[in-house]
Design an enzyme around this catalytic site. Structure first.
Site, PDB file in Angstrom:
ATOM      1  N   CYS A   2     -33.680  -2.158  36.557  1.00 38.93           N
ATOM      2  CA  CYS A   2     -33.859  -2.720  35.217  1.00 38.93           C
ATOM      3  C   CYS A   2     -35.296  -2.534  34.765  1.00 38.93           C
ATOM      4  O   CYS A   2     -36.217  -2.517  35.584  1.00 38.93           O
ATOM      5  CB  CYS A   2     -33.513  -4.207  35.219  1.00 38.93           C
ATOM      6  SG  CYS A   2     -31.797  -4.566  35.604  1.00 38.93           S
ATOM      7  N   TRP A 106     -29.728  -2.254  34.333  1.00 42.07           N
ATOM      8  CA  TRP A 106     -28.992  -1.407  35.282  1.00 42.07           C
ATOM      9  C   TRP A 106     -28.043  -2.341  36.005  1.00 42.07           C
ATOM     10  O   TRP A 106     -28.457  -3.138  36.844  1.00 42.07           O
ATOM     11  CB  TRP A 106     -29.972  -0.728  36.235  1.00 42.07           C
ATOM     12  CG  TRP A 106     -29.391   0.385  37.057  1.00 42.07           C
ATOM     13  CD1 TRP A 106     -29.170   1.673  36.659  1.00 42.07           C
ATOM     14  CD2 TRP A 106     -28.998   0.327  38.433  1.00 42.07           C
ATOM     15  NE1 TRP A 106     -28.666   2.419  37.699  1.00 42.07           N
ATOM     16  CE2 TRP A 106     -28.548   1.621  38.795  1.00 42.07           C
ATOM     17  CE3 TRP A 106     -28.971  -0.670  39.394  1.00 42.07           C
ATOM     18  CZ2 TRP A 106     -28.087   1.927  40.073  1.00 42.07           C
ATOM     19  CZ3 TRP A 106     -28.511  -0.373  40.664  1.00 42.07           C
ATOM     20  CH2 TRP A 106     -28.076   0.916  41.001  1.00 42.07           C
ATOM     21  N   ASN A 133     -35.667  -8.332  36.334  1.00 47.08           N
ATOM     22  CA  ASN A 133     -35.431  -7.155  37.162  1.00 47.08           C
ATOM     23  C   ASN A 133     -35.315  -7.631  38.591  1.00 47.08           C
ATOM     24  O   ASN A 133     -36.261  -8.188  39.146  1.00 47.08           O
ATOM     25  CB  ASN A 133     -36.585  -6.156  37.037  1.00 47.08           C
ATOM     26  CG  ASN A 133     -36.422  -4.977  37.993  1.00 47.08           C
ATOM     27  OD1 ASN A 133     -35.317  -4.625  38.369  1.00 47.08           O
ATOM     28  ND2 ASN A 133     -37.540  -4.389  38.403  1.00 47.08           N
ATOM     29  N   GLY A 134     -34.145  -7.438  39.202  1.00 48.13           N
ATOM     30  CA  GLY A 134     -33.952  -7.871  40.585  1.00 48.13           C
ATOM     31  C   GLY A 134     -32.589  -8.494  40.772  1.00 48.13           C
ATOM     32  O   GLY A 134     -31.677  -8.329  39.963  1.00 48.13           O
ATOM     33  N   GLU A 563     -31.981  17.555  51.445  1.00 48.33           N
ATOM     34  CA  GLU A 563     -32.595  17.261  50.147  1.00 48.33           C
ATOM     35  C   GLU A 563     -31.983  18.111  49.038  1.00 48.33           C
ATOM     36  O   GLU A 563     -31.761  17.626  47.926  1.00 48.33           O
ATOM     37  CB  GLU A 563     -34.104  17.483  50.223  1.00 48.33           C
ATOM     38  CG  GLU A 563     -34.852  17.272  48.919  1.00 48.33           C
ATOM     39  CD  GLU A 563     -34.767  15.856  48.376  1.00 48.33           C
ATOM     40  OE1 GLU A 563     -35.125  15.648  47.195  1.00 48.33           O
ATOM     41  OE2 GLU A 563     -34.324  14.953  49.121  1.00 48.33           O
ATOM     42  N   LYS A 567     -30.058  16.589  45.767  1.00 45.12           N
ATOM     43  CA  LYS A 567     -30.391  16.883  44.370  1.00 45.12           C
ATOM     44  C   LYS A 567     -29.148  17.291  43.582  1.00 45.12           C
ATOM     45  O   LYS A 567     -28.944  16.850  42.449  1.00 45.12           O
ATOM     46  CB  LYS A 567     -31.451  17.995  44.307  1.00 45.12           C
ATOM     47  CG  LYS A 567     -32.839  17.547  44.666  1.00 45.12           C
ATOM     48  CD  LYS A 567     -33.404  16.603  43.639  1.00 45.12           C
ATOM     49  CE  LYS A 567     -34.457  15.685  44.230  1.00 45.12           C
ATOM     50  NZ  LYS A 567     -33.944  14.607  45.051  1.00 45.12           N
ATOM     51  N   GLU A 570     -27.056  14.131  43.115  1.00 44.58           N
ATOM     52  CA  GLU A 570     -27.668  13.140  42.214  1.00 44.58           C
ATOM     53  C   GLU A 570     -27.475  13.480  40.736  1.00 44.58           C
ATOM     54  O   GLU A 570     -27.087  12.623  39.946  1.00 44.58           O
ATOM     55  CB  GLU A 570     -29.180  13.062  42.469  1.00 44.58           C
ATOM     56  CG  GLU A 570     -29.612  12.237  43.637  1.00 44.58           C
ATOM     57  CD  GLU A 570     -31.124  12.183  43.718  1.00 44.58           C
ATOM     58  OE1 GLU A 570     -31.658  11.064  43.730  1.00 44.58           O
ATOM     59  OE2 GLU A 570     -31.769  13.247  43.766  1.00 44.58           O
ATOM     60  N   HIS A 586     -18.873  21.757  65.316  1.00 42.59           N
ATOM     61  CA  HIS A 586     -18.346  20.423  65.644  1.00 42.59           C
ATOM     62  C   HIS A 586     -17.759  19.754  64.398  1.00 42.59           C
ATOM     63  O   HIS A 586     -18.068  18.606  64.089  1.00 42.59           O
ATOM     64  CB  HIS A 586     -19.441  19.564  66.268  1.00 42.59           C
ATOM     65  CG  HIS A 586     -20.042  20.166  67.486  1.00 42.59           C
ATOM     66  ND1 HIS A 586     -19.423  20.136  68.729  1.00 42.59           N
ATOM     67  CD2 HIS A 586     -21.193  20.860  67.659  1.00 42.59           C
ATOM     68  CE1 HIS A 586     -20.173  20.772  69.615  1.00 42.59           C
ATOM     69  NE2 HIS A 586     -21.248  21.222  68.988  1.00 42.59           N
ATOM     70  N   LYS A 687     -34.349   4.953  39.012  1.00 41.37           N
ATOM     71  CA  LYS A 687     -35.541   5.585  39.562  1.00 41.37           C
ATOM     72  C   LYS A 687     -36.081   4.837  40.771  1.00 41.37           C
ATOM     73  O   LYS A 687     -36.317   5.399  41.813  1.00 41.37           O
ATOM     74  CB  LYS A 687     -36.622   5.675  38.475  1.00 41.37           C
ATOM     75  CG  LYS A 687     -37.910   6.346  38.941  1.00 41.37           C
ATOM     76  CD  LYS A 687     -37.690   7.774  39.347  1.00 41.37           C
ATOM     77  CE  LYS A 687     -38.958   8.459  39.764  1.00 41.37           C
ATOM     78  NZ  LYS A 687     -38.728   9.813  40.249  1.00 41.37           N
TER      79      LYS A 687
END
Length: 692
Positions: A2, A106, A133-134, A563, A567, A570, A586, A687
């Protein structure tokens, strides 16, 4: 997550339209953190006015302001407009003093909707309004108690208990103390005493007109200060301050959960610390320290004295929060990597001469290097991209330090309560410096007596303040949700950390100097890798309709596979998976056929021959291969010419992950654009994940 923002002008006349636009613009600067609904509170002629908006929804008919969203193909961006004909408020009305609060949400509790958007209210009359926010972990208990006292709840949020608790505290204090007035900060402190969880809060109330109170525990919050003084030549001018003042001078004050929303207004900020309460009243800034343990056992409303802390300067420029000539922040930040790497290394690499060897100077670590070298082990702790960066740097750190290096996902370490000893060095990696699980792991490691090292991109962040020592990445402001330049800078910082730790070993001197030479040239090599942009766009066109994508890597580039897949996952919203190539037999081999695209990272290093074998086995099963190799090695990895080959510059093996991730970042970016998704605000992501 948020975003919270507030603005208070004191003896600086501002029209209501200006105040609204300023609050709206603050929210625009925060939308990159993740956002599904938004809201503001300002004063009407009769008192506070709330207004909210949800993506895809219009505000309720009772809202005095109208927001309109700019529609994208899949996501929407925050772009409210003020329509004078849709409100009975006078937008040209001027206020010499006014306090307004704003919020981008959010969702964690309750679906995105006007009733769940912030500010949340104490009820009819908006006696107390809060942006948050939290997460409040004990909200259900508080809600049950407040319902028993006659409060009605209208939202599904955990936040709604906060303004209602504030009203309960205020009404109780007023009944008990009669004419004696309880202060706004006392009300907030009493509310804090009952809250559990992580939060940053800003309160507004008609009982305390033109006042704001903010507090925090575990979530980031900044105060921006812009004070006016009389100048004999130019009339009134703003000037820099060293400390928050209580002098009643004309000023503009800002609260924000992120520096991005402040830098265009002022660079003078106070990084609010956990359990601090900041009260803005009559042009004065009061900072109170809340002792949580002491307050829990206190029966009366606490009365605390003010403390004074110095303001600091934001190390960023307005240009950093603008896209410039780029279409998206992610695109801009990918292409900024040569400069961000150069900035990260500036002043830290010592060239050396005939009498002195090349070396690395990390001022934040130099007093602790001996302790790190004597550690029983070095434990890297992080989440997501930061974890992958540490994984990429681990082999080089093990090589130079001779100290065992282990990896921990912060959430898993906490779930297991894994062993951390006082002989350990725990390294906490976070772009924002505010990641909730990483912060909790830091607290856990501190309690167990480990030396705690922070690696973060944010000066003044919780991790930077709470660790014993550390290194600032210096990658610059990163707006896009998908981290790019912070990732490559993290790898470089950890490579320099390995060089500094291993600096006392004569046998590795030639190796260290070779890597230092490679670091000096690394920005040029990254710039060369960026020339693959059009090639990766063409590849994205071939893959844009696929459902899945696999990436195989090993050694230094196992982290690159993880990574790169992250990306794509995401931002392009495509299933992708990074796989350790040594584990191919495997399980993963069962997925291989002629339709599934597979990227194999096979640049020159000690694992190159093993990756050649992996390519042969995948090719034998008619795998649809895309091979990343060093320049000039196409015939070695794909002699039959049946693979699509991406050739990248060759650098020192420990620095190769910095080069190899660049084409994969570009691929993820172009896939996202071609698939019609919002690159900078991926669905369901934020973010800085500041709550659990």
């Amino acid at each position: 997550m948020c975003g919270i923002f507030a603005y208070l002008n004191y003896n600086v006349p501002r029209e209501r339209r200006f105040i609204l636009e300023l609050l709206f613009n603050g929210l625009r600067r925060l939308e990159y953190r993740g956002y599904d609904s938004s809201g503001i509170s300002i004063d009407s002629d009769d008192g506070p006015v709330e207004t909210s908006s949800t993506r895809g929804s219009r505000p309720s008919s009772s809202s005095p302001l109208s927001f309109s969203d700019r529609k994208g193909r899949s996501n929407r961006s925050f772009d409210p407009s003020i329509k004078a004909d849709s409100t009975d408020l006078n937008l040209e009305a001027s206020f010499s003093v006014h306090a307004g609060i704003a919020h981008t949400r959010w969702a964690t509790h309750g679906v995105p909707s006007p009733r769940n958007s912030h500010p949340q209210s104490s009820g009819a009359g908006n006696e107390f309004l809060v942006v948050h926010n939290g997460i409040i972990t004990n909200y259900e208990v508080l809600k049950e108690t407040l319902i028993r006292h006659g409060f009605n709840f209208e939202s599904d949020t955990d936040t709604e208990v906060i303004p209602k608790l504030a009203k309960f505290v205020f009404d109780k204090a007023k009944a008990e103390e009669g004419e004696q007035t309880v202060t706004f900060s006392q009300v907030v402190i009493e509310v804090m005493r009952h809250l559990e969880g992580a939060y940053a809060l800003i309160f507004k109330s008609p009982h305390y007109p033109n006042e704001l109170v903010a507090c925090k525990r575990g979530s980031p919050l900044l105060l921006g200060v812009k004070e006016l003084t009389k100048d004999t030549n130019s009339g009134m001018s703003f000037h820099d301050l060293k400390f928050p003042t209580m002098n009643g001078q004309p000023k503009e004050l800002f609260f924000s959960s992120d520096a991005n929303a402040l830098v265009e207004h002022t660079k003078r900020v106070l990084v609010i610390e956990d359990d601090e309460v900041v009260h803005l009243k009559d042009g004065s800034i009061s900072i109170l320290k809340f002792d949580y343990d002491k307050a829990k056992n206190c029966g009366d409303l606490p009365r605390l004295s003010s403390v004074q802390r110095a303001l600091s300067d934001l190390e960023m420029e307005v240009e950093q929060i603008k896209k410039g000539n780029y279409e998206h922040f992610m695109q801009k930040e990918i292409h900024e990597q040569p400069e961000s790497l150069r900035t990260t290394m500036r002043g830290r690499l010592i060239c050396g001469d005939s009498s002195k060897a090349k070396s690395v100077l990390l001022g934040g670590l130099k007093d602790h290097l001996r302790t790190i070298r004597r550690s029983r082990r070095i434990v890297f702790i992080g989440c997501g991209t930061s974890y992958n960066a540490a994984l990429a740097a681990r082999p080089f750190l093990e090589e130079l330090s001779g100290v065992p290096v282990t990896m921990e996902l912060a959430s898993d370490l906490l779930d297991r309560q894994g062993p951390i000893y006082r002989e350990d060095t725990a390294v906490f990696v976070s772009q924002s410096g505010e990641t909730a699980d990483t912060l909790l792991a830091l607290q856990y490691a501190t309690e167990n007596g480990a030396l705690c090292v922070g690696i973060t991109n944010t000066v003044g962040s919780a991790i930077a303040r709470s660790t014993h020592c550390g290194v600032h990445i210096n990658a610059g402001c990163e707006i896009g949700v998908a981290s790019t330049k912070a990732y490559t800078s993290q790898i470089v910082v950890m490579a320099m950390m390995a060089l500094a730790i291993g600096d006392d070993t004569t046998s590795s001197q030639a190796r260290r100097e070779g890597v230092i030479d490679g670091l000096f040239d690394l920005p040029n090599k990254v710039r060369e890798a960026l020339r693959l942009d059009n090639e990766m766009k063409d590849l994205a066109k071939l893959l844009m309709d696929e459902q899945s994508l696999l990436m195989f890597g090993r050694g230094y580039n196992y982290a690159t596979a993880l990574e790169g897949a992250l990306k794509v996952k995401e931002v392009a919203l495509m299933h992708s998976e990074g796989i350790l190539a040594g584990e191919m037999k495997h399980g993963p081999l069962a997925l291989v056929d002629e339709t599934l695209p597979i990227i194999v990272i096979a640049t020159h290093d000690t694992c190159f021959s093993k990756q050649q074998s992996v390519i042969q086995q995948l090719h034998a099963r008619k795998g649809r291969l895309i091979v990343m190799c060093s320049k000039g090695a196409a015939q070695l990895v794909c002699p039959s010419g049946s693979c699509r080959v991406i050739e990248v510059p060759q650098v020192e093996d420990c620095l190769q992950p910095v080069i190899n991730i660049v084409p994969l970042q570009l691929l993820a970016y172009h896939l996202t654009v071609l698939r019609g998704y919002n690159v900078d605000q991926p669905r369901n992501l934020a973010k800085s994940v500041t709550t659990q």
